[in-house]
Scaffold this motif. Structure first.
Motif, PDB file in Angstrom:
ATOM      1  N   ALA A   1      -1.995   4.159  -2.201  1.00 38.33           N
ATOM      2  CA  ALA A   1      -2.369   2.927  -2.914  1.00 38.33           C
ATOM      3  C   ALA A   1      -2.901   3.205  -4.320  1.00 38.33           C
ATOM      4  O   ALA A   1      -2.391   2.651  -5.298  1.00 38.33           O
ATOM      5  CB  ALA A   1      -3.391   2.140  -2.091  1.00 38.33           C
TER       6      ALA A   1
ATOM      7  N   THR B   1      -4.996  -6.117  -5.369  1.00 45.29           N
ATOM      8  CA  THR B   1      -4.504  -6.382  -4.020  1.00 45.29           C
ATOM      9  C   THR B   1      -4.778  -5.224  -3.064  1.00 45.29           C
ATOM     10  O   THR B   1      -5.171  -5.440  -1.915  1.00 45.29           O
ATOM     11  CB  THR B   1      -2.988  -6.652  -4.047  1.00 45.29           C
ATOM     12  OG1 THR B   1      -2.713  -7.721  -4.958  1.00 45.29           O
ATOM     13  CG2 THR B   1      -2.488  -7.034  -2.668  1.00 45.29           C
ATOM     14  N   LEU B   2      -4.583  -4.004  -3.538  1.00 44.52           N
ATOM     15  CA  LEU B   2      -4.692  -2.835  -2.671  1.00 44.52           C
ATOM     16  C   LEU B   2      -6.121  -2.339  -2.504  1.00 44.52           C
ATOM     17  O   LEU B   2      -6.424  -1.664  -1.524  1.00 44.52           O
ATOM     18  CB  LEU B   2      -3.817  -1.697  -3.220  1.00 44.52           C
ATOM     19  CG  LEU B   2      -2.319  -1.996  -3.285  1.00 44.52           C
ATOM     20  CD1 LEU B   2      -1.572  -0.848  -3.937  1.00 44.52           C
ATOM     21  CD2 LEU B   2      -1.768  -2.250  -1.880  1.00 44.52           C
TER      22      LEU B   2
END
Length: 285
Positions: free
Chosen positions: A200, A276-277
């Motif tokens: 990520a 988001t991650l």
């Protein structure tokens, strides 16, 4: 989900459009981007003129973005420049990530390699990226692979430091200690247990490297130390048009707009992926 993030939507859509333009450049481009035509020099956007094709035929042509001082179509050159910029950005990011991951895993997991490797990376980071790129291009022939390598080298230490910091934390996790106690080979632990947990942040870092690589390639070409002038790149187009910028600003304006939009789109995609991650950032979104 990633698509719920507006930065990912806008940045991804812009990059998808640019990718389509790059792939379809031979069909969307109106003429050969390297075609010289003295009779069509310094035309403004929308002006019509006559060009002589490579087959020797004279045909009427509308220069959507004008022409440069050599009579070349700016529109076609900008489209083909999209191919070069995206190729350099993606290739440089992948190359920097590949070497940075190997160095970071080694420095973070193999304790005796930590000191020498990180001191080497600190030395590379102490030199400005533009100077390193210029030196590498000067040592070898200026072509696409050389420029990609020259741009990737300054980014390797940043990836290495990121991976190392993640490895130092992950290697203390119980599942890693259990794998060590079971006699699992170090290589399998690094690539099977540790590396998947770094995907990520590396994905986010890769987008920033891509944006920087696109910008640095344009800077090198603009300075005359990047890709050869016969290759249509945004930096080369702006470098050739800066002499006549006051009278014919379109030579710099159009490639500059494409460059700015591309870098902005990649950075927006990176910001969206980070939000988001990253669990902490995701709670705020």
């Amino acid at each position: 989900m990633m698509l719920n993030n507006w930065s990912v939507r806008i940045g991804g859509a812009a990059l998808a459009l640019l990718l389509v333009l790059a792939i379809a450049a031979p069909w969307l481009g109106t003429v050969d981007p390297t075609l010289f035509d003295v009779a069509s020099r310094d035309l403004r956007p929308g002006d019509a003129g006559e060009i002589t094709t490579l087959e020797g035929d004279t045909v009427k042509h509308v220069f959507l973005m004008g022409s440069d001082s050599f009579g070349r179509d700016i529109y076609s050159r900008v489209l083909y420049g999209t191919r070069v910029s995206l190729s350099v950005g993606v290739a440089a990011a992948l190359l920097a990530l590949a070497f940075g991951i190997l160095a970071g895993l080694s420095a973070g997991y193999v304790r005796w390699l930590d000191g020498p490797l990180m001191r080497l990376m600190d030395g590379v980071m102490a030199i400005p990226a533009v100077l390193i790129a210029i030196a590498v291009v000067a040592l070898w022939r200026a072509n696409l692979p050389t420029v990609i390598i020259a741009i990737a080298i300054p980014e390797i230490p940043r990836v290495t430091r990121l991976v190392r910091s993640l490895v130092l934390t992950i290697r203390e996790e119980p599942y890693v200690e259990a794998a060590v106690s079971l006699g699992t080979p170090a290589v399998k632990i690094m690539f099977g247990h540790i590396l998947p947990n770094t995907v990520a942040p590396l994905l986010v870092q890769g987008t920033y490297i891509c944006a920087f690589a696109i910008l640095l390639e344009a800077i090198l070409s603009f300075l005359g130390v990047g890709l050869p002038p016969d290759i249509p790149t945004w930096g080369n187009i702006m470098a050739e048009g800066r002499v006549q910028f006051v009278a014919y600003p379109h030579n710099v304006f159009f490639p500059g707009i494409f460059l700015a939009v591309t870098v902005l789109a990649v950075n927006m995609l990176g910001d969206g992926l980070r939000d988001t991650l990253d669990p902490k950032m995701a709670k705020r979104v």
